[in-house]
Design an enzyme around this catalytic site. Structure first.
Site, PDB file in Angstrom:
ATOM      1  N   HIS A   1     -11.778  12.398   0.742  1.00 47.89           N
ATOM      2  CA  HIS A   1     -11.902  11.014   1.200  1.00 47.89           C
ATOM      3  C   HIS A   1     -11.883  10.863   2.714  1.00 47.89           C
ATOM      4  O   HIS A   1     -12.576  10.013   3.258  1.00 47.89           O
ATOM      5  CB  HIS A   1     -10.765  10.186   0.600  1.00 47.89           C
ATOM      6  CG  HIS A   1     -10.803   8.732   0.962  1.00 47.89           C
ATOM      7  ND1 HIS A   1     -11.888   7.936   0.673  1.00 47.89           N
ATOM      8  CD2 HIS A   1      -9.907   7.923   1.573  1.00 47.89           C
ATOM      9  CE1 HIS A   1     -11.647   6.700   1.109  1.00 47.89           C
ATOM     10  NE2 HIS A   1     -10.461   6.668   1.671  1.00 47.89           N
TER      11      HIS A   1
ATOM     12  N   ARG B   1      -3.033  10.746   6.255  1.00 50.38           N
ATOM     13  CA  ARG B   1      -3.190   9.359   6.695  1.00 50.38           C
ATOM     14  C   ARG B   1      -2.682   8.394   5.635  1.00 50.38           C
ATOM     15  O   ARG B   1      -2.900   8.610   4.444  1.00 50.38           O
ATOM     16  CB  ARG B   1      -4.669   9.074   6.963  1.00 50.38           C
ATOM     17  CG  ARG B   1      -4.955   7.636   7.319  1.00 50.38           C
ATOM     18  CD  ARG B   1      -6.403   7.414   7.688  1.00 50.38           C
ATOM     19  NE  ARG B   1      -7.315   7.527   6.561  1.00 50.38           N
ATOM     20  CZ  ARG B   1      -7.482   6.599   5.622  1.00 50.38           C
ATOM     21  NH1 ARG B   1      -6.753   5.488   5.632  1.00 50.38           N
ATOM     22  NH2 ARG B   1      -8.347   6.776   4.642  1.00 50.38           N
TER      23      ARG B   1
ATOM     24  N   HIS C   1      -8.419  11.423  -1.893  1.00 48.49           N
ATOM     25  CA  HIS C   1      -7.981  10.110  -2.385  1.00 48.49           C
ATOM     26  C   HIS C   1      -7.662  10.257  -3.866  1.00 48.49           C
ATOM     27  O   HIS C   1      -8.442  10.864  -4.606  1.00 48.49           O
ATOM     28  CB  HIS C   1      -9.089   9.075  -2.177  1.00 48.49           C
ATOM     29  CG  HIS C   1      -8.606   7.662  -2.306  1.00 48.49           C
ATOM     30  ND1 HIS C   1      -8.265   7.105  -3.517  1.00 48.49           N
ATOM     31  CD2 HIS C   1      -8.385   6.706  -1.371  1.00 48.49           C
ATOM     32  CE1 HIS C   1      -7.869   5.855  -3.313  1.00 48.49           C
ATOM     33  NE2 HIS C   1      -7.922   5.591  -2.019  1.00 48.49           N
TER      34      HIS C   1
ATOM     35  N   GLN D   1      -8.038  14.702   3.534  1.00 47.84           N
ATOM     36  CA  GLN D   1      -7.388  13.835   2.549  1.00 47.84           C
ATOM     37  C   GLN D   1      -8.190  13.731   1.262  1.00 47.84           C
ATOM     38  O   GLN D   1      -9.396  13.483   1.297  1.00 47.84           O
ATOM     39  CB  GLN D   1      -7.207  12.429   3.127  1.00 47.84           C
ATOM     40  CG  GLN D   1      -6.562  11.463   2.132  1.00 47.84           C
ATOM     41  CD  GLN D   1      -6.010  10.231   2.818  1.00 47.84           C
ATOM     42  OE1 GLN D   1      -6.724   9.292   3.075  1.00 47.84           O
ATOM     43  NE2 GLN D   1      -4.730  10.259   3.130  1.00 47.84           N
TER      44      GLN D   1
ATOM     45  N   GLU E   1      -6.949   2.026  -3.181  1.00 50.70           N
ATOM     46  CA  GLU E   1      -5.505   2.088  -3.354  1.00 50.70           C
ATOM     47  C   GLU E   1      -4.936   0.702  -3.636  1.00 50.70           C
ATOM     48  O   GLU E   1      -3.887   0.555  -4.262  1.00 50.70           O
ATOM     49  CB  GLU E   1      -4.898   2.646  -2.052  1.00 50.70           C
ATOM     50  CG  GLU E   1      -3.429   2.935  -2.094  1.00 50.70           C
ATOM     51  CD  GLU E   1      -3.029   3.829  -0.924  1.00 50.70           C
ATOM     52  OE1 GLU E   1      -3.694   4.863  -0.710  1.00 50.70           O
ATOM     53  OE2 GLU E   1      -2.067   3.496  -0.224  1.00 50.70           O
TER      54      GLU E   1
ATOM     55  N   LEU F   1     -15.179   5.499  -4.353  1.00 49.34           N
ATOM     56  CA  LEU F   1     -13.804   5.079  -4.121  1.00 49.34           C
ATOM     57  C   LEU F   1     -13.370   3.923  -5.015  1.00 49.34           C
ATOM     58  O   LEU F   1     -14.084   2.932  -5.164  1.00 49.34           O
ATOM     59  CB  LEU F   1     -13.674   4.644  -2.647  1.00 49.34           C
ATOM     60  CG  LEU F   1     -12.332   4.078  -2.201  1.00 49.34           C
ATOM     61  CD1 LEU F   1     -11.259   5.142  -2.254  1.00 49.34           C
ATOM     62  CD2 LEU F   1     -12.457   3.531  -0.783  1.00 49.34           C
TER      63      LEU F   1
ATOM     64  N   PHE G   1       0.852  -1.187   0.000  1.00 51.02           N
ATOM     65  CA  PHE G   1       0.000   0.000   0.000  1.00 51.02           C
ATOM     66  C   PHE G   1       0.886   1.235   0.000  1.00 51.02           C
ATOM     67  O   PHE G   1       2.093   1.142   0.266  1.00 51.02           O
ATOM     68  CB  PHE G   1      -0.898  -0.016   1.252  1.00 51.02           C
ATOM     69  CG  PHE G   1      -2.364  -0.079   0.956  1.00 51.02           C
ATOM     70  CD1 PHE G   1      -2.891  -1.050   0.125  1.00 51.02           C
ATOM     71  CD2 PHE G   1      -3.248   0.847   1.526  1.00 51.02           C
ATOM     72  CE1 PHE G   1      -4.257  -1.116  -0.130  1.00 51.02           C
ATOM     73  CE2 PHE G   1      -4.609   0.783   1.272  1.00 51.02           C
ATOM     74  CZ  PHE G   1      -5.117  -0.188   0.445  1.00 51.02           C
TER      75      PHE G   1
ATOM     76  N   ARG H   1      -0.969   9.258  -0.288  1.00 49.83           N
ATOM     77  CA  ARG H   1      -2.115   9.831  -0.994  1.00 49.83           C
ATOM     78  C   ARG H   1      -1.982  11.319  -1.256  1.00 49.83           C
ATOM     79  O   ARG H   1      -2.419  11.811  -2.298  1.00 49.83           O
ATOM     80  CB  ARG H   1      -3.387   9.555  -0.194  1.00 49.83           C
ATOM     81  CG  ARG H   1      -3.740   8.088  -0.231  1.00 49.83           C
ATOM     82  CD  ARG H   1      -4.941   7.778   0.622  1.00 49.83           C
ATOM     83  NE  ARG H   1      -5.245   6.353   0.495  1.00 49.83           N
ATOM     84  CZ  ARG H   1      -6.149   5.716   1.235  1.00 49.83           C
ATOM     85  NH1 ARG H   1      -6.825   6.375   2.169  1.00 49.83           N
ATOM     86  NH2 ARG H   1      -6.378   4.436   1.054  1.00 49.83           N
TER      87      ARG H   1
END
Lengths: 239, 569
Positions: B344, B379, B234, B232, B247, B244, B118, B278
């Protein structure tokens, strides 16, 4: 501007349980979903309309409705893909009503909770994870995708005929745990579906298979449970 | 009036985990939720949950310490390092616990929990169940709460947190959506676990119920909101709907492609490429778009999975494929997916310590609505599911401990009654008005203002104009009228109440962003291009003034493990 006509089921418990149909005209664009249409109506045309919503991405199960004669998630239903006009939107059929498109899910969830929808494990857990082969995990692929939307339950003639029948969703979840190599419930869950409320009420009508917006197969899961229950009764054997 | 020792507001992962912990400590606890718990927004999380289990062949020497470092570096050093350390250590037992509770994680051939790479992580440590990890965890915790015997008040919409004469949280007032009408709940303590404030933006990946209203209730009850300027974006939301696209799609090897057919991340993060954190990836996409290299010069780029092949897509990313087909009309096996960076996650939230305690005795918070802070200014993917479980559990334990230390029980009945009367009067006032502001016009102006003025790139004058608009909306929102006065399932009322809280929450984001004259993590200013540790290695606190405006203050960041350094990927 192009338009779409929505024909909405209305029901108001505060007005003597008045049930009626009401038509609304909504501006149409290519990406319009039924849920977006309902929000347009609620925001611009009639603030009194009620419906359920949450994720708008087909994963929470809130907005299952009966749209143009089929079970669908309103968020996932594109108006452009609906063949008939007007767009007819009803709550899940044969469920008790709360208001407009909102039906009462109390029994549905009570039955879900009744089948003990959780892992039961009596032996000592390993320090780390319980091992499970990818093949064994794949046996769960189908039932773990259930979003508890209630479409199958609403569509099942056996549920219509017998208030106590647990119905396809609860039994699909019973299967999900019975088929899980980590579960050690045995009799503890068996007694919840091997009874007059349980698997024998399924007559393989398969409405549930057709109704499921996630393309799951509760009927097949219930037959597996029947087999398991019968084996248990006759041979005292499990799985 | 209904009594429970502990009320948990919100039935997502954090609320469920808190309630289970309290219940098993012998506490009389109940969950109040706007939706059945299994319908909460936690279920929309896709890619996975981070834990240094070292199951992946490439992560044999991964440790919680390395996870902590990645989290702190990812946060652009604004995370509290002790809290991040705690979370990454707790990550190991909580993952095994979820597995023991039955979560259907995907498996490696040896039977262990599968992990994938990730963004911003030094090792593949994101544990997953296909691309539906949140859904699986949410059902697991809903089911475990059923097993533990936690009662659910489903479709109860909490409208007030009540404090007694000594200032302690002593209950809530909630609207029973299906029966119609308000009810008071007396309690010894309250845990808020209501999720993020994504819907203050018009371009959010979040569920429609992720309004930030729960956080606004704590804010009204006197708890400051922390670090709300950090929002954030995304990198990969579906173009038309902002839904969404995990990721994990890039973790499995997906490419980002611009209008010239380039994998443009090579310019911005040559080592990490598509798996940069991100904030960096979203900025890179937005820069490409602003410089005219979107697809056909338009405001989107492609997420291309075609080279992964049908089998891998069907095995690892079946949910992504379904969403892309249903909501964008694109099958990723055959075509690239059009995506755009989308709001996000709310890094900020209700100011809490590591055990969910706020500065109001008896009031706890956990999950996205809270800010411990473990995410700081940005994050990492896979850390939000982790945060809900770790800090949900810790706040449930801390609330139980708080209860056992109370000398006096069943306080505050009079205050709950007073709040109940106030709520009835407020509703009557809203419905008696025959004209006024249209709530949905105000809502649209607010969400568009947040998108346009407090987006990926920020600049003083644009933000000042945005703040002025929000301040005007904060006046208008009190002249709203309801078109519908029915008691049962009144969406007009719920959405109007939410809106009043949302505007106040949006104001904290706006004021914090304008005030912070640096670029850090997701807060990226074109007029202050660099991070300024000398002046801004601090948390922002927003206290609520009586008129709903924020008054800003600061709080030190807990450092000590890692010296802040420049972030390169």
């Amino acid at each position: 501007m192009p338009e779409a006509t929505f024909r909405i089921h209305r029901y108001d418990p505060e007005r003597d349980g008045d049930r009626r149909w009401q038509e609304f005209t909504v501006p149409y664009e290519n990406s319009l979903t039924v849920l977006e249409g309902l929000f347009y109506i609620q925001e611009n045309l009639d603030g009194s309309i009620s419906f359920r919503y949450c994720c708008r991405a087909a994963v929470c199960g809130s907005c299952a409705m009966y749209i143009n004669g089929r079970y669908r998630l309103a968020c996932q239903t594109n108006v452009k893909n609906l063949e008939d006009a007007p767009i007819t939107v009803e709550p899940l059929p044969r469920m008790p009503l709360v208001k407009d498109l909102v039906c009462d899910m109390t029994d549905f969830f009570a039955k879900y909770e009744y089948i003990k929808p959780y892992i039961m494990h009596e032996s000592q857990y390993p320090e780390k994870e319980t091992l499970q082969s990818p093949e064994d995990r794949h046996k769960l692929d189908n039932p773990v995708d259930c979003i508890l939307c209630g479409s199958c339950y609403s569509s099942c003639p056996s549920v219509w005929g017998e208030d106590n029948y647990l119905g396809p969703a609860a039994l699909l979840w019973a299967y999900r745990f019975e088929a899980d190599t980590r579960d050690e419930a045995r009799k503890a869950r068996l007694s919840s579906f091997d009874n007059e409320r349980g698997v024998y009420r399924c007559h393989t009508i398969t409405n549930c298979v057709e109704a499921c917006p996630k393309e799951l197969n509760p009927t097949e899961a219930i037959q597996w449970l029947k087999g398991a229950a019968v084996r248990r009764r006759i041979f005292g054997r499990w799985k | 009036m209904i009594y429970h020792e502990l009320i948990v507001v919100g039935g997502g992962l954090a609320g469920l985990r808190a309630a289970i912990e309290a219940k098993r400590a012998g506490v009389d606890v109940a969950i109040l939720s706007q939706v059945y718990p299994a319908r909460s927004h936690s279920g929309a999380a896709q890619g996975g949950i981070n834990s240094a289990l070292a199951n992946h062949p490439d992560s044999a020497d991964d440790t919680p310490e390395k996870h902590t470092f990645d989290t702190v570096k990812g946060s652009d050093y604004l995370a509290d390092q002790d809290a991040a350390k705690q979370m990454c250590e707790d990550a190991i037992p909580i993952l095994y616990q979820m597995e023991h509770w039955g979560c259907p994680f995907s498996r490696f051939d040896d039977g262990r929990i599968a992990q994938r790479p990730f963004g911003g992580a030094g090792y593949p440590r994101t544990c997953y169940g296909a691309d539906k990890t949140g859904h699986y965890l949410l059902h697991t915790c809903t089911n475990e709460a059923i097993k533990a015997g936690v009662p659910f008040y489903t479709e109860w919409f909490v409208t007030d947190i009540v404090r007694d004469a000594d200032g302690r949280a002593c209950g809530v007032v909630a609207y029973d959506m299906t029966a119609g009408g308000f009810e008071g709940f007396q309690a010894e303590a309250v845990v808020i676990a209501t999720g993020g404030a994504g819907r203050t933006y018009s371009n959010s990946t979040n569920a429609i119920i992720s309004t930030g209203f729960g956080a606004s209730l704590a804010y009204r009850a006197g708890v400051p909101l922390k670090d709300m300027e950090f929002i954030q974006f995304h990198p990969t939301g579906l173009l038309t709907t902002n839904i969404l696209m995990t990721e994990g799609a890039r973790g499995e090897g997906g490419y980002l492609i611009n209008g010239e057919g380039e994998r443009f991340m090579a310019k911005y993060a040559p080592k990490a490429m598509e798996l940069a954190p991100r904030d960096i990836t979203s900025r890179s996409i937005w820069t490409e778009i602003l410089e005219g290299r979107g697809i056909d010069g338009k405001q989107f780029v492609y997420l291309d999975l075609r080279h992964l092949g049908r089998d891998k897509i069907m095995e690892r990313l079946p949910g992504i494929r379904d969403l892309s087909i249903h909501f964008e009309g694109v099958d990723p096996i055959d075509e690239p997916i059009p995506i755009v960076p989308s709001q996000h996650y709310t890094m900020g939230g209700i100011d809490t310590d590591m055990d969910g305690r706020t500065e109001v005795p008896g009031l706890f918070a956990a999950g996205e609505c809270a800010c411990v802070s473990v995410h700081g200014a940005n994050r990492l993917g896979g850390n939000s599911l982790l945060e809900t479980l770790v800090f949900g559990r810790r706040s449930g334990a801390a609330a139980s401990e708080y209860l056992s230390g109370l000398a006096q029980h069943q306080r505050g009945a009079a205050e709950v009654e007073q709040s109940l009367t106030r709520m009835d009067e407020k509703l009557a006032a809203l419905t008696l008005r025959s004209d006024g502001e249209d709530p949905y016009a105000v809502r649209t102006e607010m969400t568009e203002t947040m998108k346009e003025h407090f987006g990926i790139y920020r600049e003083e004058q644009i933000m000042q104009a945005g703040l002025d608009k929000l301040l005007a909306l904060n006046e208008r929102v009190h002249n709203i009228y309801l078109r519908h006065s029915g008691r049962v399932f009144n969406l007009d009322m719920i959405r109007t109440y939410e809106l009043q809280g949302m505007v106040e929450v949006a104001l904290t984001t706006a004021a914090g962003a304008l005030n912070r004259t640096e670029s850090r993590g997701s807060h990226s200013r074109t007029d202050y291009l660099t991070r300024d540790d000398e002046n801004w290695l601090v948390h922002t606190l927003a206290h609520r003034e009586p008129d709903g405006r924020p008054k800003l203050d600061q709080k030190p960041v807990a450092l000590g493990l890692y010296e802040p350094q420049e972030r390169k990927y």
